[in-house]
Scaffold this active site. Sequence first.
Site, PDB file in Angstrom:
ATOM      1  CD  GLU A  43      -2.772   1.309   2.423  1.00  0.00           C
ATOM      2  OE1 GLU A  43      -3.525   2.293   2.485  1.00  0.00           O
ATOM      3  OE2 GLU A  43      -2.694   0.450   3.324  1.00  0.00           O
ATOM      4  NE  ARG A 271       4.427  -8.139  10.426  1.00  0.00           N
ATOM      5  CZ  ARG A 271       3.396  -7.308  10.298  1.00  0.00           C
ATOM      6  NH1 ARG A 271       2.252  -7.581  10.910  1.00  0.00           N
ATOM      7  NH2 ARG A 271       3.487  -6.225   9.589  1.00  0.00           N
ATOM      8  CE  LYS A 281       3.913   0.646   4.753  1.00  0.00           C
ATOM      9  NZ  LYS A 281       2.914   0.573   3.693  1.00  0.00           N
TER      10      LYS A 281
END
Length: 568
Positions: A43, A271, A281
């Site tokens: 994104e 992850r 983020k």
Amino acid sequence: MSHTASENSGEPKASLNFIETIIEENIKNGVNGGAVHTRFPPEPNGYLHIGHAKSICLNFGLANKYNAQCNLRFDDTNPSKEEQEYVDAIKEDVQWLGFEWEGEPKYTSDYFQQLYDWAVMLIKDGKAYVDHQSAEDIAKQKGTPTEPGKESPYRNRPVEENLEWFEKMKNGELKAGEAVLRAKIDMASPNMHLRDPLMYRVINKTHHRTGDTWHIYPMYDYAHGQSDYIEGITHSICTLEFEVHRPLYEWFLNQIYKEGTVKPRQIEFARLNLSYTVMSKRKLLQLVEEGVVTGWDDPRMPTISGLRRRGYTPESIRNFANKIGVARRENVIDVALLEHSVRDHLNKIAPRVMAVLDPVKLVIDNYEGEEEWLTAENNPEDENAGSRQVPFSKVLYIEREDFMEDAPRKFFRLSLGREVRLKNAYIIKGESVVKDENGNITEIHCTYDPDSRSGSGTEASMRKVKGTLHWVSANHAIDAEVRLYDRLFNDEAPDGHKDKDFKEFLNPDSLQVIPAAKLEPSLKDAKPMEGFQFQRMGYFSVDKDSTSEKLVFNRAVTLKDSWAKQNK
């Protein structure tokens, strides 16, 4: 049909990770005609970090291994957070890491019309409805994992009414929060994600690519699998938190799947969690916005652009991703492993140079000549790296910490009455010091053995002395600003403390600036991104702030893991 690299080359098969095992099974059984097609779908709402680098290496690496394609697709479904700046940064990061995407980059926004048409189809099939409840009410009605949810009062409204309201949402006649489109699945499902999930919400903001064409934007869970289907993706690889979303991914796909087309399969892996680092983020954005760091590419940030600026190499990051492998279970990787990968690669490729970071003058009292040029090896690890000439003269700079007036027995550097070798040069002996009125040493005086030049083959040159020091000729030295970067946090899990803000664990020594280090003259034309080993000091890279008038170097990594020593 794609084949594995080992089949193509006749090499013995390396052991496969669990994703490769699934892919090879699929190829063997002719699933999707034996095709392999992956994608990396960020994104564009921030800069990518080392965790994304792992995902990039995985998705593009699988495509390379199976002689297949990997798409770069921007999941641009939220215009309130996304910007072109992030799109450009992501493209640069992927290419810098050494990967190329198939064709032009893809954008979920390219599929907005198709996604809308499918949503209309679901409404007509009685499988989606417009809900006017607030987000809070919808959340309350979802129930709990052990109790079924309650149906929305709008769940069974007529199809025509739903179509009408959905059209109004699309045309911008409603404000954000006044209506959403929900899929009609099962309010009693034990999987909360299947309890009539949201498909569309109203966002009246300008989109960085589609402008003001759309006032409704698809939710990730709806857009993701459908975009995979449009692109013919075979293996949609996600991180572990999407495992519970997989039944929903499959439900949406089943509504549009046509026999004979490629059906994507979602596979989840753990992850990357890295010690001494935050990966969120949102938290990284906080560090940028609050001025804790100088920007997304601050060399202390775990962003790919920060690592690049610091002097990390794409090879070292790819090697790190290979080393840690692909796991099904969450774990924390020690950041020392990343630093080791960087050292390991830079050791092979970085030219050795001499730089003195905390200079003190060294005067060779018995040196008669003006100057001479000595030969220095560029990199003993690389036989093709050749050598260069470095100037030597009567007045040199050495590191202040390399001299001690009254040294203990195990101090193997320079002190009065003791000998050391100057790298690539001569053996010297400490004779006396000059001090200022505060007692600080301003000059060290020594004598040298003129027959002891390194590599000259004389008996004196073969003499063994305990220490070797780096140095720079004072007349020839160039000044540079040197930034000593260290870990941004001094806690292994800065965001792992429920009752404390992660910023409480910021390392106050994460940056130390040396305004006037002394460098050998061969560095005067060094260009941004070029990396070097400052002998005995660490690996350094030229910063983008560097100019021909003022060189700026960043420390990428120390020569040894200094943290392991401290922690012991």
